[in-house]
Write a protein that holds these residues in place. Structure first.
Motif, PDB file in Angstrom:
ATOM      1  N   ASP A  64     107.957 -44.901 -73.048  1.00  0.00           N
ATOM      2  CA  ASP A  64     106.732 -45.403 -73.675  1.00  0.00           C
ATOM      3  C   ASP A  64     105.679 -45.675 -72.595  1.00  0.00           C
ATOM      4  N   PRO A  65     104.556 -44.951 -72.605  1.00  0.00           N
ATOM      5  CA  PRO A  65     103.534 -45.119 -71.580  1.00  0.00           C
ATOM      6  C   PRO A  65     102.530 -46.232 -71.871  1.00  0.00           C
ATOM      7  N   THR A  66     102.669 -46.925 -72.976  1.00  0.00           N
ATOM      8  CA  THR A  66     101.635 -47.851 -73.423  1.00  0.00           C
ATOM      9  C   THR A  66     101.217 -48.860 -72.360  1.00  0.00           C
ATOM     10  N   THR A  67     102.161 -49.519 -71.717  1.00  0.00           N
ATOM     11  CA  THR A  67     101.798 -50.549 -70.743  1.00  0.00           C
ATOM     12  C   THR A  67     102.118 -50.172 -69.305  1.00  0.00           C
ATOM     13  N   HIS A  68     103.011 -49.216 -69.096  1.00  0.00           N
ATOM     14  CA  HIS A  68     103.416 -48.874 -67.736  1.00  0.00           C
ATOM     15  C   HIS A  68     103.295 -47.378 -67.458  1.00  0.00           C
ATOM     16  N   GLY A  69     102.475 -46.690 -68.203  1.00  0.00           N
ATOM     17  CA  GLY A  69     102.358 -45.245 -68.061  1.00  0.00           C
ATOM     18  C   GLY A  69     101.357 -44.836 -67.007  1.00  0.00           C
ATOM     19  N   GLY A  70     101.397 -43.576 -66.674  1.00  0.00           N
ATOM     20  CA  GLY A  70     100.446 -43.011 -65.739  1.00  0.00           C
ATOM     21  C   GLY A  70      99.375 -42.252 -66.495  1.00  0.00           C
ATOM     22  N   MET A  71      98.866 -41.211 -65.862  1.00  0.00           N
ATOM     23  CA  MET A  71      97.787 -40.423 -66.454  1.00  0.00           C
ATOM     24  C   MET A  71      98.184 -39.735 -67.762  1.00  0.00           C
ATOM     25  N   TRP A  72      99.456 -39.502 -67.973  1.00  0.00           N
ATOM     26  CA  TRP A  72      99.846 -38.774 -69.184  1.00  0.00           C
ATOM     27  C   TRP A  72      99.500 -39.529 -70.453  1.00  0.00           C
ATOM     28  N   ARG A  73      99.275 -40.823 -70.353  1.00  0.00           N
ATOM     29  CA  ARG A  73      98.932 -41.567 -71.583  1.00  0.00           C
ATOM     30  C   ARG A  73      97.523 -41.264 -72.072  1.00  0.00           C
ATOM     31  N   PHE A  74      96.739 -40.554 -71.258  1.00  0.00           N
ATOM     32  CA  PHE A  74      95.397 -40.160 -71.684  1.00  0.00           C
ATOM     33  C   PHE A  74      95.374 -38.750 -72.267  1.00  0.00           C
ATOM     34  N   VAL A  75      96.515 -38.101 -72.284  1.00  0.00           N
ATOM     35  CA  VAL A  75      96.622 -36.773 -72.891  1.00  0.00           C
ATOM     36  C   VAL A  75      96.725 -36.981 -74.400  1.00  0.00           C
ATOM     37  N   ASN A  76      95.813 -36.385 -75.142  1.00  0.00           N
ATOM     38  CA  ASN A  76      95.765 -36.601 -76.586  1.00  0.00           C
ATOM     39  C   ASN A  76      96.773 -35.749 -77.344  1.00  0.00           C
ATOM     40  N   ASP A  77      97.033 -36.156 -78.582  1.00  0.00           N
ATOM     41  CA  ASP A  77      97.966 -35.484 -79.464  1.00  0.00           C
ATOM     42  C   ASP A  77      97.327 -34.240 -80.078  1.00  0.00           C
ATOM     43  N   SER A  78      98.102 -33.180 -80.157  1.00  0.00           N
ATOM     44  CA  SER A  78      97.696 -31.991 -80.901  1.00  0.00           C
ATOM     45  C   SER A  78      98.953 -31.359 -81.471  1.00  0.00           C
ATOM     46  N   GLN A  79      99.051 -31.403 -82.771  1.00  0.00           N
ATOM     47  CA  GLN A  79     100.197 -30.797 -83.422  1.00  0.00           C
ATOM     48  C   GLN A  79      99.981 -29.289 -83.591  1.00  0.00           C
ATOM     49  N   GLU A  80      98.732 -28.896 -83.746  1.00  0.00           N
ATOM     50  CA  GLU A  80      98.418 -27.509 -84.046  1.00  0.00           C
ATOM     51  C   GLU A  80      98.463 -26.606 -82.815  1.00  0.00           C
ATOM     52  N   ALA A  81      97.854 -27.026 -81.716  1.00  0.00           N
ATOM     53  CA  ALA A  81      97.755 -26.141 -80.554  1.00  0.00           C
ATOM     54  C   ALA A  81      97.803 -26.920 -79.242  1.00  0.00           C
ATOM     55  N   PRO A  82      98.910 -27.618 -78.965  1.00  0.00           N
ATOM     56  CA  PRO A  82      98.990 -28.336 -77.692  1.00  0.00           C
ATOM     57  C   PRO A  82      99.028 -27.355 -76.526  1.00  0.00           C
ATOM     58  N   ASN A  83      98.376 -27.716 -75.419  1.00  0.00           N
ATOM     59  CA  ASN A  83      98.413 -26.822 -74.264  1.00  0.00           C
ATOM     60  C   ASN A  83      99.405 -27.304 -73.200  1.00  0.00           C
ATOM     61  N   LEU A  84     100.067 -28.446 -73.449  1.00  0.00           N
ATOM     62  CA  LEU A  84     101.097 -28.959 -72.550  1.00  0.00           C
ATOM     63  C   LEU A  84     102.404 -29.147 -73.317  1.00  0.00           C
ATOM     64  N   CYS A  85     103.520 -29.072 -72.605  1.00  0.00           N
ATOM     65  CA  CYS A  85     104.830 -29.321 -73.207  1.00  0.00           C
ATOM     66  C   CYS A  85     105.691 -30.080 -72.203  1.00  0.00           C
TER      67      CYS A  85
END
Length: 142
Positions: A64-85
């Motif tokens: 869970d990145p909510t309180t102790h996460g790094g930059m990945w917590r700013f990567v937004n959700d995309s169910q249709e066409a995510p460009n990261l996995c």
């Protein structure tokens, strides 16, 4: 661009299969995860890895990145066409005779580019994960 004010876009081109960011955050067991008031961004491991973690006595099944996460917590959700996995290191291996019946459990997780990403493109990831075989508690109202 996303209507959400906290986004993460790439400054330069990113090549396919490049590691973009390490997935860090608080790690939770099933019980700790169940007790969380807000499970919005907790990401679970794929079922095969969870089964191997259980067999090895490793209780940590969610990040869970909510309180102790790094930059990945700013990567937004995309169910249709995510460009990261998600990818894992070392690469997960189920226990087998070829590895002495021990298998290999990942110790780190990363987001990597699914394809080439042009400069200025918003970075997105499928937090729901059902297509990737991950358990998720990400609440989608759409």
């Amino acid at each position: 661009p996303s209507a959400i004010p906290c986004t993460c876009s790439c400054k330069g081109a990113i090549r396919a299969d490049s590691v973009v960011v390490e997935v860090v955050g608080r790690c939770f067991s099933e019980e700790e995860h169940a007790a969380l008031e807000d499970k919005t961004y907790a990401v679970g491991f794929p079922d095969a890895i969870v089964d191997a973690k259980r067999a090895a006595g490793d209780p940590l099944h969610f990040i869970d990145p909510t309180t102790h996460g790094g930059m990945w917590r700013f990567v937004n959700d995309s169910q249709e066409a995510p460009n990261l996995c998600l990818c894992y290191h070392p690469k997960f291996e189920k226990p087998s005779p070829s590895n002495g019946g021990r298998g290999v459990l990942p110790t780190r997780a990363y987001l990597k580019a699914k394809h080439d990403i042009a400069p200025g493109v918003e970075l997105t990831f499928n937090y729901g994960g059902s297509k990737e075989g991950r358990r998720s508690t990400y609440p989608r109202s759409w």
